[in-house]
Design a protein around this motif. Structure first.
Motif, PDB file in Angstrom:
ATOM      1  N   PHE A 128       0.880  -1.372   0.041  1.00 13.43           N
ATOM      2  CA  PHE A 128      -0.122   0.307  -0.023  1.00 13.43           C
ATOM      3  C   PHE A 128       0.831   1.390  -0.026  1.00 13.43           C
ATOM      4  O   PHE A 128       0.170   2.334   0.145  1.00 13.43           O
ATOM      5  CB  PHE A 128      -0.911   0.142   0.977  1.00 13.43           C
ATOM      6  CG  PHE A 128      -2.053  -1.005   1.209  1.00 13.43           C
ATOM      7  CD1 PHE A 128      -2.974  -0.969   0.249  1.00 13.43           C
ATOM      8  CD2 PHE A 128      -2.085  -2.058   2.199  1.00 13.43           C
ATOM      9  CE1 PHE A 128      -4.010  -2.026   0.153  1.00 13.43           C
ATOM     10  CE2 PHE A 128      -2.732  -2.985   2.199  1.00 13.43           C
ATOM     11  CZ  PHE A 128      -4.010  -2.845   1.211  1.00 13.43           C
ATOM     12  N   SER A 129       2.212   1.174   0.154  1.00 13.91           N
ATOM     13  CA  SER A 129       2.835   2.178   0.315  1.00 13.91           C
ATOM     14  C   SER A 129       2.683   3.359   1.405  1.00 13.91           C
ATOM     15  O   SER A 129       1.825   4.252   1.291  1.00 13.91           O
ATOM     16  CB  SER A 129       3.232   2.988  -0.844  1.00 13.91           C
ATOM     17  OG  SER A 129       2.053   3.260  -1.593  1.00 13.91           O
ATOM     18  N   ARG A 130       2.758   2.481   2.558  1.00 15.29           N
ATOM     19  CA  ARG A 130       2.292   3.209   3.879  1.00 15.29           C
ATOM     20  C   ARG A 130       0.904   3.025   4.211  1.00 15.29           C
ATOM     21  O   ARG A 130       0.176   3.664   3.718  1.00 15.29           O
ATOM     22  CB  ARG A 130       2.605   4.638   3.991  1.00 15.29           C
ATOM     23  CG  ARG A 130       3.938   5.275   3.766  1.00 15.29           C
ATOM     24  CD  ARG A 130       4.905   4.922   5.015  1.00 15.29           C
ATOM     25  NE  ARG A 130       4.559   5.855   6.052  1.00 15.29           N
ATOM     26  CZ  ARG A 130       5.075   5.521   7.225  1.00 15.29           C
ATOM     27  NH1 ARG A 130       6.007   4.440   7.323  1.00 15.29           N
ATOM     28  NH2 ARG A 130       4.698   6.117   8.310  1.00 15.29           N
ATOM     29  N   VAL A 131       0.718   1.771   4.742  1.00 13.42           N
ATOM     30  CA  VAL A 131      -0.695   1.129   5.100  1.00 13.42           C
ATOM     31  C   VAL A 131      -1.238   1.946   6.149  1.00 13.42           C
ATOM     32  O   VAL A 131      -0.659   2.762   6.950  1.00 13.42           O
ATOM     33  CB  VAL A 131      -0.465  -0.180   5.662  1.00 13.42           C
ATOM     34  CG1 VAL A 131      -0.034  -0.391   6.880  1.00 13.42           C
ATOM     35  CG2 VAL A 131      -1.979  -0.850   5.651  1.00 13.42           C
ATOM     36  N   SER A 132      -2.600   2.513   5.920  1.00 15.01           N
ATOM     37  CA  SER A 132      -3.491   3.187   6.807  1.00 15.01           C
ATOM     38  C   SER A 132      -4.554   2.465   6.986  1.00 15.01           C
ATOM     39  O   SER A 132      -4.824   1.299   6.463  1.00 15.01           O
ATOM     40  CB  SER A 132      -3.741   4.443   6.099  1.00 15.01           C
ATOM     41  OG  SER A 132      -4.681   4.407   4.952  1.00 15.01           O
ATOM     42  N   GLU A 133      -5.560   3.010   8.078  1.00 15.76           N
ATOM     43  CA  GLU A 133      -6.845   2.472   8.273  1.00 15.76           C
ATOM     44  C   GLU A 133      -7.528   2.335   7.162  1.00 15.76           C
ATOM     45  O   GLU A 133      -8.233   1.323   6.996  1.00 15.76           O
ATOM     46  CB  GLU A 133      -7.418   3.286   9.392  1.00 15.76           C
ATOM     47  CG  GLU A 133      -8.755   2.760   9.903  1.00 15.76           C
ATOM     48  CD  GLU A 133      -9.342   3.635  11.040  1.00 15.76           C
ATOM     49  OE1 GLU A 133     -10.339   3.432  11.351  1.00 15.76           O
ATOM     50  OE2 GLU A 133      -8.568   4.532  11.595  1.00 15.76           O
ATOM     51  N   LEU A 134      -7.631   3.299   6.263  1.00 20.58           N
ATOM     52  CA  LEU A 134      -8.483   3.099   5.092  1.00 20.58           C
ATOM     53  C   LEU A 134      -8.183   2.026   4.123  1.00 20.58           C
ATOM     54  O   LEU A 134      -8.857   1.250   3.675  1.00 20.58           O
ATOM     55  CB  LEU A 134      -8.355   4.583   4.320  1.00 20.58           C
ATOM     56  CG  LEU A 134      -9.100   5.762   5.008  1.00 20.58           C
ATOM     57  CD1 LEU A 134      -8.682   7.050   4.222  1.00 20.58           C
ATOM     58  CD2 LEU A 134     -10.517   5.466   5.170  1.00 20.58           C
ATOM     59  N   ASP A 135      -6.854   1.782   4.077  1.00 25.06           N
ATOM     60  CA  ASP A 135      -6.330   0.577   3.239  1.00 25.06           C
ATOM     61  C   ASP A 135      -6.828  -0.827   3.641  1.00 25.06           C
ATOM     62  O   ASP A 135      -7.422  -1.502   2.844  1.00 25.06           O
ATOM     63  CB  ASP A 135      -4.835   0.782   3.012  1.00 25.06           C
ATOM     64  CG  ASP A 135      -4.451   1.759   2.383  1.00 25.06           C
ATOM     65  OD1 ASP A 135      -4.805   2.311   1.558  1.00 25.06           O
ATOM     66  OD2 ASP A 135      -3.160   2.346   2.983  1.00 25.06           O
TER      67      ASP A 135
END
Length: 119
Positions: free
Chosen positions: A95-102
């Motif tokens: 994800f290139s810097r995973v986040s909650e939205l991912d």
């Protein structure tokens, strides 16, 4: 042995859960709420290993996400701690810097990576 994996945000909402032992929905809901309260209430200075009922919890926080793994009492906590980190590195690459939205919008991909990493 790993019993479950939870990915939770700072507000205590479960974004992803994976269970490796059969449990009914009511027990899962109760377990998740208790585990989330335990992990979110701890400060950053406290240990990331918690003894809970008949198993242990290992968790790590990455930005707004908590990754919690429930293991039996004979499993190696440090190995699971490192496994969590490796899982997050895989997600960061994808994800290139995973986040909650991912995690929320690409659950299928996260589940498949979780299955691969936890083998």
């Amino acid at each position: 042995m790993i019993k479950f994996v939870l990915i939770v945000n700072k507000q205590g909402q479960t974004r992803l859960s994976r269970y490796y032992e059969q449990q009914d929905i009511q027990k899962r809901t109760l377990l998740e709420s208790e585990v989330i309260k335990l992990c979110l209430s701890r400060s950053k200075d406290q240990c990331s290993f918690i003894e809970y009922k008949d198993f242990k919890l290992v968790y790590r926080q990455y930005a707004a996400l908590f990754i919690v793994v429930g293991i039996d009492e004979f499993a190696n906590e440090m190995a699971v701690f490192e496994l969590i980190h490796n899982f997050v590195e895989v997600l960061d690459k994808y994800f290139s810097r995973v986040s909650e939205l991912d995690v929320s919008f690409c659950k299928y991909n996260v589940h498949s990576y979780l299955t691969d990493v936890m083998k």
